[in-house]
Design an enzyme around this catalytic site. Structure first.
Site, PDB file in Angstrom:
ATOM      1  CB  SER B 100      -0.787  -0.201   1.062  1.00  0.00           C
ATOM      2  OG  SER B 100      -1.829   1.073   1.226  1.00  0.00           O
ATOM      3  CB  CYS B 101       0.348   4.912  -0.296  1.00  0.00           C
ATOM      4  SG  CYS B 101      -0.965   5.241   0.732  1.00  0.00           S
ATOM      5  CB  ILE B 102       1.699   4.619   4.703  1.00  0.00           C
ATOM      6  CG1 ILE B 102       0.525   3.939   5.357  1.00  0.00           C
ATOM      7  CG2 ILE B 102       1.578   5.996   4.275  1.00  0.00           C
ATOM      8  CD1 ILE B 102      -0.101   4.647   6.443  1.00  0.00           C
TER       9      ILE B 102
END
Ligand SMILES: Cc1cc2nc3c(=O)[nH]c(=O)nc-3n(C[C@H](O)[C@H](O)[C@H](O)COP(=O)(O)OP(=O)(O)OC[C@H]3O[C@@H](n4cnc5c(N)ncnc54)[C@H](O)[C@@H]3O)c2cc1C
Lengths: 410, 102
Positions: B100-102
């Site tokens: 995911s993005c983090i």
């Protein structure tokens, strides 16, 4: 007269209409924009609606209000694109175009998972990615007295990938304020290897879940929702019980893309990562959630992309080479509960790191750290969305390409 | 971080994935598989090849996608790469971990 046609009047389509109307000569270019709905929803608000933080009126407005004068707004369903003939079929007419922008976004597809959209849909199985789902969930939560609650997402990519995590943090806060947190067993279920998947974020934020007493189940590849036993079951045999399931189903591009033969397996349109030109047709450009570019599917990303796309469309019309400019820049606030939030600023290649934003060394916003100021930023985003973003007004100090200044990069 | 796999110097992420797919070879894949306790067979390689093709074509990888692939069914996918099949097979294939993005 030439015709520029924009499909979809959501975040991206509306921004492009605003950018291009002022750039293209009115006596040379007709601009039309098509959307099936009258209402424009502020989708980031769907995160807050279930917790009674926002009201219905704060997340929806009449879409036409945001379309500039001189752009023809057509409220109709789009049936099919014929990219080799430069035509688009609507429900009752066919339009020709010289240049096409696809901005039809993506939406949930609960039918992709067995039992998800079953008899308990919006009874004890909810989404919060639609207005209807978010509102139904609000009503459910108002009367929820406790039990096992799961917050889950099915598979990547989903829009605003941090929203499920934010949802579980806000749920913790909501039940605490209601005085029933000890009666709610909160579990976060993810198909990925962890709640956080990037090294810097894992190190900085990994503690948040245990601190808030939220259980985490990882590597959960959902096979089905069992509506008899109230369980989610994964292909590897893991099972999690629930009284209330809040899920983000598979996200897919609109069926229109499939009907037009222009998408991948999930109906996303193959698009050049840096120019935003479609790979299939030179006079077709794609922006926002409808593309397959490996950026986050977020309004902020669409905002940065719209600036590059505007320049590239003008270059294209002049017969000049396109700019290889778009870098996947995303800038997202992440609610962590208790009136705090994080801010992350990243792109295709740079993972979120700590630092100060937008003024290097000063801030006032802090990257990858919880702060009350960041929470205000998230709430201010709604005003910025309606009053600046949609109108294509640049956000002061924040450039389209990600800046490395102020970031702690090793 | 740098590591030596099958006699080649390669760059690995903190969780042991190749940073740069161009460094990947079948021998390196075999080594990575060994670390996961997997002895590669022709069938394993077919799946790895399919995964690499998907990544090259920008298609998002998911277990559900495997079901639709026509290459193998999910039961077999779990049997070939027990535990977290997507996580493990991407590692062997030398492509990025699903994230995911983090
Ligand atoms: C819960 C949630 C939280 C979010 N939080 C954030 C956040 O904090 N920050 C952030 O930046 N982003 C956030 N996002 C993401 C953001 O809302 C989207 O990325 C953004 O709206 C994408 O814009 P778009 O124009 O590409 O698609 P959309 O805004 O979805 O617009 C697509 C439009 O196309 C129309 N359309 C599609 N198919 C057809 C058809 N066949 N005929 C006619 N019309 C059609 C639709 O009606 C729609 O109006 C969030 C999203 C959700 C769901």
């Amino acid at each position: 007269m030439k015709n520029l046609l924009i499909l979809g009047a959501g975040t991206s389509g509306t921004m492009m209409a605003n950018h291009l109307r002022s750039k293209l000569k009115k006596d040379e270019w007709n601009i039309s924009i098509v959307d099936q709905y009258k209402t424009h929803y502020y989708q980031p608000g769907f995160l807050f609606l279930p917790f009674d933080i926002y009201t219905e009126d704060q997340v929806k407005k009449d879409g036409k209000k945001f379309i500039p004068n001189g752009v023809n707004y057509i409220q109709k369903k789009i049936e099919q694109i014929f990219p080799d003939e430069n035509k688009v079929k609507l429900e009752d007419e066919t339009l020709s175009y010289d240049l096409l922008i696809i901005a039809t976004g993506c939406k949930i597809a609960p039918q992709e998972t067995e039992g998800m959209k079953g008899k308990n849909w919006h009874k004890n199985v909810f989404d919060f990615y639609t207005y209807e789902g978010s509102l139904a969930l609000r009503n459910k939560l108002r009367e929820f007295k406790g039990g096992k609650m799961i917050v889950h997402f099915t598979e990547m990519p989903i829009k605003c990938p941090v929203a499920p995590l934010e949802f579980v943090f806000l749920a913790d806060d909501y039940f605490t304020k209601k005085g029933i947190r000890d009666k709610v067993d909160l579990t976060y279920v993810t198909p990925l290897g962890g709640a956080f998947t990037k090294p810097k974020a894992t190190a900085a934020l990994g503690h948040l879940l245990s601190e808030k007493n939220i259980k985490v189940v990882t590597d959960f590849a959902i096979e089905k929702v069992d509506n008899e036993t109230n369980q989610i079951v994964d292909y590897g045999g893991q099972i999690v019980d629930f009284d209330l399931l809040v899920t983000v189903p598979t996200n897919m591009g609109d069926d229109l893309i499939k009907r037009s033969g222009m998408g991948d397996d999930l109906n996303f349109v193959p698009t050049d990562h840096h120019t935003l030109q479609s790979l299939g047709h030179k006079n077709v450009f794609v922006i926002g959630d409808a593309t397959n570019v490996p950026a986050s599917k977020a309004g902020s990303v669409a905002h940065f992309a719209s600036e590059t796309l505007t320049d590239n469309i003008l270059l294209y019309l002049d017969g000049k080479p396109l700019k290889q400019e778009f870098d996947g820049h995303a800038n997202c606030f992440i609610e962590t509960g208790k009136n705090k939030a994080l801010l992350i600023d990243f792109n295709y290649t740079q993972e979120p790191v700590e630092g100060t934003f937008p003024i290097p060394g000063i801030g006032p916003l802090k990257l990858l750290k919880e702060s009350i100021f960041n929470h205000w930023g998230k709430l201010a985003f709604r005003w910025i969305y309606w009053n600046m973003l949609l109108k294509g007004i640049p956000i002061p100090l924040v450039s389209r390409n990600m800046s490395k200044k102020g970031k702690k990069i090793e | 971080m740098e590591a030596v796999l099958a006699g080649n110097k390669v760059n690995l992420t903190e969780d042991g994935y190749l940073v740069d797919f161009s460094q990947w070879t079948k021998e390196i894949g075999t080594e990575l598989a060994k670390e996961e306790g997997i002895e590669m067979t022709d069938r394993h390689w077919e799946v790895i090849k399919w995964i690499q093709e998907q990544v090259k074509a920008d298609n998002a990888l998911s277990v559900r996608g495997i079901k639709k692939s026509g290459v193998l069914d999910i039961k077999e996918f779990y049997a070939l790469f027990p535990g977290g099949p997507l996580k493990i097979s991407t590692k062997i294939a030398g492509v990025p971990k699903p994230k995911s993005c983090i």
